[in-house]
Scaffold this motif. Structure first.
Motif, mmCIF file in Angstrom:
data_model
loop_
_atom_site.group_PDB
_atom_site.id
_atom_site.type_symbol
_atom_site.label_atom_id
_atom_site.label_comp_id
_atom_site.label_asym_id
_atom_site.label_seq_id
_atom_site.Cartn_x
_atom_site.Cartn_y
_atom_site.Cartn_z
ATOM 1 N N SER A 47 -9.874 3.293 4.324
ATOM 2 C CA SER A 47 -8.797 2.228 3.461
ATOM 3 C C SER A 47 -9.621 1.206 2.768
ATOM 4 O O SER A 47 -9.346 0.117 2.381
ATOM 5 C CB SER A 47 -7.788 1.681 4.541
ATOM 6 N N SER A 97 -5.044 -2.850 8.259
ATOM 7 C CA SER A 97 -4.858 -2.219 6.986
ATOM 8 C C SER A 97 -4.344 -1.030 6.847
ATOM 9 O O SER A 97 -3.738 -0.932 5.807
ATOM 10 C CB SER A 97 -6.521 -1.938 6.669
ATOM 11 N N LEU A 98 -4.201 -0.319 7.823
ATOM 12 C CA LEU A 98 -3.563 0.928 7.821
ATOM 13 C C LEU A 98 -1.820 0.795 7.900
ATOM 14 O O LEU A 98 -1.107 1.301 7.392
ATOM 15 C CB LEU A 98 -3.856 1.942 8.996
ATOM 16 N N SER A 156 -9.433 -5.409 1.400
ATOM 17 C CA SER A 156 -8.945 -4.082 2.180
ATOM 18 C C SER A 156 -7.752 -4.395 3.093
ATOM 19 O O SER A 156 -7.571 -3.831 3.431
ATOM 20 C CB SER A 156 -10.001 -3.343 2.560
ATOM 21 N N GLU A 162 -7.282 5.688 13.312
ATOM 22 C CA GLU A 162 -6.368 6.439 12.250
ATOM 23 C C GLU A 162 -5.307 7.529 12.737
ATOM 24 O O GLU A 162 -4.311 7.581 12.319
ATOM 25 C CB GLU A 162 -7.409 7.246 11.388
ATOM 26 N N PRO A 215 -0.645 -2.296 4.552
ATOM 27 C CA PRO A 215 -1.569 -2.202 3.443
ATOM 28 C C PRO A 215 -1.457 -3.367 2.509
ATOM 29 O O PRO A 215 -0.354 -3.978 2.236
ATOM 30 C CB PRO A 215 -1.057 -0.809 2.804
ATOM 31 N N LEU A 232 1.899 0.371 -1.547
ATOM 32 C CA LEU A 232 1.445 1.435 -0.169
ATOM 33 C C LEU A 232 2.300 1.091 0.916
ATOM 34 O O LEU A 232 2.511 1.789 1.920
ATOM 35 C CB LEU A 232 0.113 1.181 0.031
#
Length: 432
Positions: free
Chosen positions: A96, A171-172, A216, A118, A175, A180
């Protein structure tokens, strides 16, 4: 390791660069040496000594300075084993775009940790698509009517180091790009905790740079308190840290022990207050003294002292902090409690029972994710520890594998009766 013949080094110096033989001393692999040379050259040319006029060749003096600096960095890498990440000053963490600044005294993030983070984020998002997460976020609880205020996931990361886990996870799950983020996506609140003041300072710097510099991480991580870092000792939060006021015969040793435990409990309460303020800022339920934490995640020190001397590389032993790799020798009462357990705690496993107890008894967390070293015996030991410290009737446990197929993380979850027929967080056991 293969012996590097002088004739081979001379040949590589002629056809590639005089710096390649230097790097080969540490990498022992030509492709790795060439990659590191490229990274160091780009670092020198683009960051340390950029060309003021990129449309023309660099002046002779600048080129000479570049060559000298590059040679110096290659020598530090090859002759002294300094990690390439310390030379570059950063490490890319995940897909990411998170960039983690690194420095000596703070552990360098590993690729295996990326896999763990992740995988959790992927399971979380797929669970949202099934509708479980959205129903949970609306606050449906067993035996209660009505709805609570929707909120995002709340996570505590023990032994956070550079802050890589909170930053990548934020970030995941949230986002920075609007395109996203899915409809109904709520910002998580993630708190990183570490004993090292240097690590906390670096983690806060990484938060600032990934939000305002790299971009990010969503700006809400700072503006709305989505990510935070505090200094603290995980052992101070141990719920089994009992304080005995009766000192028996009043001996000096026993009195000192009680005084030590009292100080640890005081530090633990201060840390708990910081956790409460982070997750419940401005909320009346802060007075309850129990922070609402959904997930506890950690990559704690797990290398036994003997294996640290025999299995880790020269570069790791010389440059990276031993405190972040090898659990410290425990003192009373933690040592006595661990020795009296049904299965004595093996060297390297000291953090796991404490973290599991905190997740279960202090936070009543819905899930626990702890990384291990990939050793098969240690994985099974940690799983038994978690099953013993985590309420056996509360849910289940599973083991995740990393990209290399090694069993890398032990996870546990709590069963929520009344939600989807009592399934709770059992989806954490998927794709193990």
């Amino acid at each position: 390791m293969p012996r590097l013949l002088p004739r081979l080094l001379q040949h590589l110096s002629r056809i590639h660069s005089p710096n390649v033989p230097l790097l080969l001393r540490e990498t022992r692999d030509l492709n790795s040496a060439l990659n590191e040379l490229r990274w160091l050259r780009e670092h020198v040319h683009d960051t340390l000594l950029p060309n003021p006029d990129p449309h023309n060749p660099p002046p002779p003096l600048l080129q000479h300075q570049r060559n000298v600096l590059l040679r110096s960095l290659c020598a530090r890498r090859g002759m002294w084993g300094e990690p390439i990440q310390y030379l570059l000053g950063k490490e890319y963490f995940g897909l990411s775009g998170v960039e983690i600044a690194v420095q000596r005294g703070v552990l360098i993030p590993r690729a295996e940790t990326v896999d763990v983070v992740e995988h959790f984020a992927d399971l979380w998002e797929r669970n949202q698509m099934k509708g479980d997460r959205m129903r949970w976020e609306r606050g449906l609880e067993a035996g209660k009517e009505g709805k609570e205020e929707p909120r995002g996931l709340r996570v505590v990361d023990f032994c956070t180091g550079t802050g890589c886990i909170p930053l990548l996870l934020h970030s995941l799950l949230y986002p920075p790009s609007d395109s996203l983020r899915k409809d109904g996506c709520l910002q998580p609140k993630i708190l990183g905790i570490d004993l090292s003041k240097k690590a906390i300072t670096l983690a806060k710097r990484n938060l600032e740079e990934n939000v305002k510099g790299v971009g990010s991480v969503h700006s809400a991580a700072i503006e709305e308190g989505g990510v935070g870092f505090v200094q603290g000792n995980v052992f101070d939060l141990d719920p089994e840290l009992d304080l005995e006021e009766d000192t028996g015969d009043g001996g000096e040793s026993e009195s000192n022990t009680v005084s030590t435990v009292r100080k640890r409990k005081e530090r633990g309460q201060k840390l708990l207050d910081q956790i409460l303020r982070f997750f419940h800022d401005g909320d009346e339920d802060i007075m309850s003294g129990i922070p609402e934490v959904d997930v506890v995640i950690s990559n704690p020190p797990y290398i036994p002292p003997r294996e640290y001397l025999t299995t880790t590389s020269r570069s790791v032993r010389r440059w990276e902090p031993k405190l972040a790799l090898v659990p410290p020798a425990l003192q009373w009462p933690a040592k006595a409690e661990l020795e009296d357990a049904e299965e004595p705690i093996a060297p390297g496993d000291e953090f796991y029972p404490v973290i599991a107890r905190i997740a279960d008894q202090v936070f009543s967390a819905k899930a626990l994710v702890v990384e291990v070293g990939g050793d098969e015996e240690q994985v099974e030991r940690v799983r038994r520890i978690v099953e013993r410290e985590w309420d056996a009737d509360a849910g289940g446990t599973a083991i995740w594998r990393d990209w290399g197929g090694r069993r890398r993380a032990v996870v546990a979850w709590r069963r929520e009766i009344g939600v989807d027929g009592g399934g709770g967080w059992k989806w954490l056991g998927e794709q193990c």
